[in-house]
Design a protein around this motif. Structure first.
Motif, short mmCIF file in Angstrom:
data_model
loop_
_atom_site.label_atom_id
_atom_site.label_comp_id
_atom_site.label_asym_id
_atom_site.label_seq_id
_atom_site.Cartn_x
_atom_site.Cartn_y
_atom_site.Cartn_z
N HIS A 19 6.27 23.02 -21.91
CA HIS A 19 5.50 24.07 -22.59
C HIS A 19 4.03 24.00 -22.18
CE1 HIS A 19 3.60 26.28 -25.97
NE2 HIS A 19 2.78 25.23 -26.02
N ASN A 20 3.48 22.80 -22.19
CA ASN A 20 2.06 22.62 -21.84
C ASN A 20 1.81 22.99 -20.38
OD1 ASN A 20 1.66 21.65 -24.45
ND2 ASN A 20 1.90 19.50 -23.83
N SER A 209 -7.72 19.25 -15.98
CA SER A 209 -7.36 19.94 -17.23
C SER A 209 -8.54 20.67 -17.85
CB SER A 209 -6.81 18.94 -18.26
OG SER A 209 -5.60 18.40 -17.82
N GLY A 210 -9.65 19.94 -18.00
CA GLY A 210 -10.83 20.53 -18.65
C GLY A 210 -11.27 21.80 -17.95
N ALA A 211 -11.31 21.74 -16.62
CA ALA A 211 -11.78 22.89 -15.86
C ALA A 211 -10.75 24.02 -15.82
CB ALA A 211 -12.15 22.46 -14.44
N ILE A 212 -9.47 23.68 -15.88
CA ILE A 212 -8.43 24.72 -15.96
C ILE A 212 -8.69 25.57 -17.20
CG2 ILE A 212 -5.99 25.15 -16.45
CD1 ILE A 212 -5.32 22.74 -14.65
N LEU A 213 -8.99 24.88 -18.32
CA LEU A 213 -9.13 25.56 -19.59
C LEU A 213 -10.50 26.22 -19.76
CD1 LEU A 213 -7.43 22.79 -21.76
CD2 LEU A 213 -6.49 25.06 -21.25
N MET A 229 -1.43 18.56 -19.99
CA MET A 229 0.01 18.70 -19.85
C MET A 229 0.74 17.74 -20.81
SD MET A 229 1.86 18.74 -16.18
CE MET A 229 2.02 16.97 -16.01
N TYR A 230 0.05 16.67 -21.17
CA TYR A 230 0.65 15.71 -22.11
C TYR A 230 0.23 16.02 -23.55
CZ TYR A 230 1.68 13.78 -17.63
OH TYR A 230 2.14 13.67 -16.35
N GLY A 231 -0.46 17.14 -23.73
CA GLY A 231 -0.67 17.66 -25.08
C GLY A 231 -2.03 17.43 -25.69
N GLN A 245 -6.29 25.39 -27.29
CA GLN A 245 -5.31 25.53 -28.36
C GLN A 245 -3.90 25.79 -27.82
OE1 GLN A 245 -6.96 28.28 -31.18
NE2 GLN A 245 -7.89 26.54 -32.26
N GLY A 246 -2.90 25.37 -28.60
CA GLY A 246 -1.52 25.67 -28.23
C GLY A 246 -0.82 24.57 -27.47
N LEU A 247 -1.52 23.46 -27.24
CA LEU A 247 -0.89 22.33 -26.54
C LEU A 247 -0.13 21.48 -27.56
CD1 LEU A 247 -4.03 21.45 -24.41
CD2 LEU A 247 -1.90 22.45 -23.53
#
Ligand SMILES: *Cc1c(COP(=O)(O)O)cnc(C)c1O
Length: 387
Positions: A19-20, A209-213, A229-231, A245-247
């Protein structure tokens, strides 16, 4: 290999990881699944298998040995799935194994580059590699200053085929430090321009991750997704919290209640007598300790989830045991603790659910380390419609 002699149970929700990944892949277009260090403790092979089924095509591990393990596990399609080694070859035998097992190495220094050029000079087809650049982490990588020299070496290395170019952000997860991201990002663009001027067509990736978001301007052909990806929301507790949000947290860790008894007023518990009962109170001894990577730094400093309620650690964390105060169960009218019940070091049920961020804060570290360490215990994987 996991810690052999203990009673901890790590439960990995593979659906949460998928999901993540899907969320991050939608945000960024093309998310490489970073599964180094046993998928941040979540299990390299099982996590990769689930992600491949969910649509991930590229998997990034650390060492070449990890890459080999992933290839040999058979869960990936050798033709359709790429395996990246972020550390690249280190020992001699690793150089020789890249081509045969279709491992795409990050190459970040001249010694590595020339050794690999020697190793690949006689291959039938050139070996695809990723050029790793340092734009601000100051760890590994070529730089804007050395790019001329790099291009010269590549000109004389017919066995090497650069197919990817990467760099890593130092502050992608810090809302207060966007200037550094901008500087790294702009250096990365200069590097891309120089490479394309020299005739290289390469897939570029910079964002973690930080930059993706939070930094769509750093997105290139692909991005490298790890902790989210690990939430974990990299922006929890910051003004950018909504961006993550949503992880869903994927890891839970339980240990059994070994004993329940009364600590009389004035009695102390565990080594050093650092906790003394203020009144007669029920306590439980849980079968988890620092030998299970449940850090002694959590002494008098963390809570576990028992019957949906958080119960605090009292006294020092021992090698294989830790004591908790059961009074909160009475306060909320929860079921009494009994020998054999599951106590949750991470995760759990109801209001008492222990988030990775909570545990990391008690521990004085980050969720990355919590996952990597607790993930060294025996794992069980859940996926699909399990109720
Ligand atoms: C670990 C790693 C990542 C993932 O970073 P997260 O912050 O976990 O998303 C990305 N790129 C490289 C090179 C890494 O080593």
């Amino acid at each position: 290999m996991s810690i052999a002699y203990n009673k901890l149970q790590v439960i990995i929700d593979l659906d949460a990881i998928c999901h993540n990944w899907q969320l991050l892949n939608q945000r960024s277009g093309n998310a490489i699944a970073v599964v180094k260090s046993d998928a941040y403790g979540h299990g390299l092979v099982e996590t990769s298998r689930a992600l491949a089924e969910a649509g991930a095509t590229t998997f990034a591990v650390g060492t070449v040995e990890e890459a080999l393990e992933l290839r040999q596990s058979g869960v990936l399609d050798p033709a359709a799935h790429r395996v990246i080694s972020l550390l690249g070859p280190i020992d001699d035998w690793e150089y020789a194994t890249l081509a045969e097992h279709r491992i795409l190495p990050f190459i970040g220094n001249f010694a590595q580059l020339s050794k690999l050029a020697e190793n690949t000079a006689r291959l039938d087809a050139p070996l695809p590699i990723s050029l790793k650049f340092d734009t601000g982490m100051s760890r590994l990588g070529f730089t804007l200053e050395t790019i001329g020299q790099l291009l010269a070496v590549l000109d004389n290395a017919p066995g090497l085929l650069p197919v990817m170019v990467s760099s890593h952000l130092a502050t992608g997860d810090e809302p207060g430090n966007t200037a550094y991201v901008t500087r790294q990002s702009s250096d990365f663009l200069d590097i891309l321009t120089k490479l394309s001027t020299a005739g290289y067509r390469v897939e570029a990736n910079l964002a973690n991750s930080g930059a993706i978001l939070a930094h769509p301007d750093t997105h290139h052909d692909s991005q490298r997704a790890g902790i989210a990806m690990y939430g974990t929301n990299p922006f929890l507790g910051t003004p950018w919290e909504a961006k993550g949000q949503g992880l869903r947290q994927a890891m839970s860790v339980s240990a059994p209640v070994l004993d329940v008894h009364t600590l009389k007023q004035g009695q102390c518990v565990s080594y050093g007598c650092t906790y003394t009962a203020p009144q007669d109170m029920r306590i439980a001894i849980i079968g988890a300790g620092y030998a299970d990577c449940y850090s002694r730094l959590l002494t008098n400093h963390a809570s576990l989830c028992l019957h949906g309620t958080q119960v605090p650690i009292i006294g020092r964390v021992c090698m294989q045991m830790v004591a908790v105060d059961l009074r909160p169960l009475d306060e909320v009218g929860a079921k009494q603790a009994q020998v054999g019940d599951s106590a949750w070091l991470l995760g759990g049920t109801g209001d008492g659910y222990v988030t990775a961020d909570q545990l990391a804060a008690w521990w004085g570290t980050i969720t990355y380390e919590v996952f990597c360490l607790l993930g060294m215990n025996k794992k069980q994987f859940i996926q699909g419609d399990i109720s």
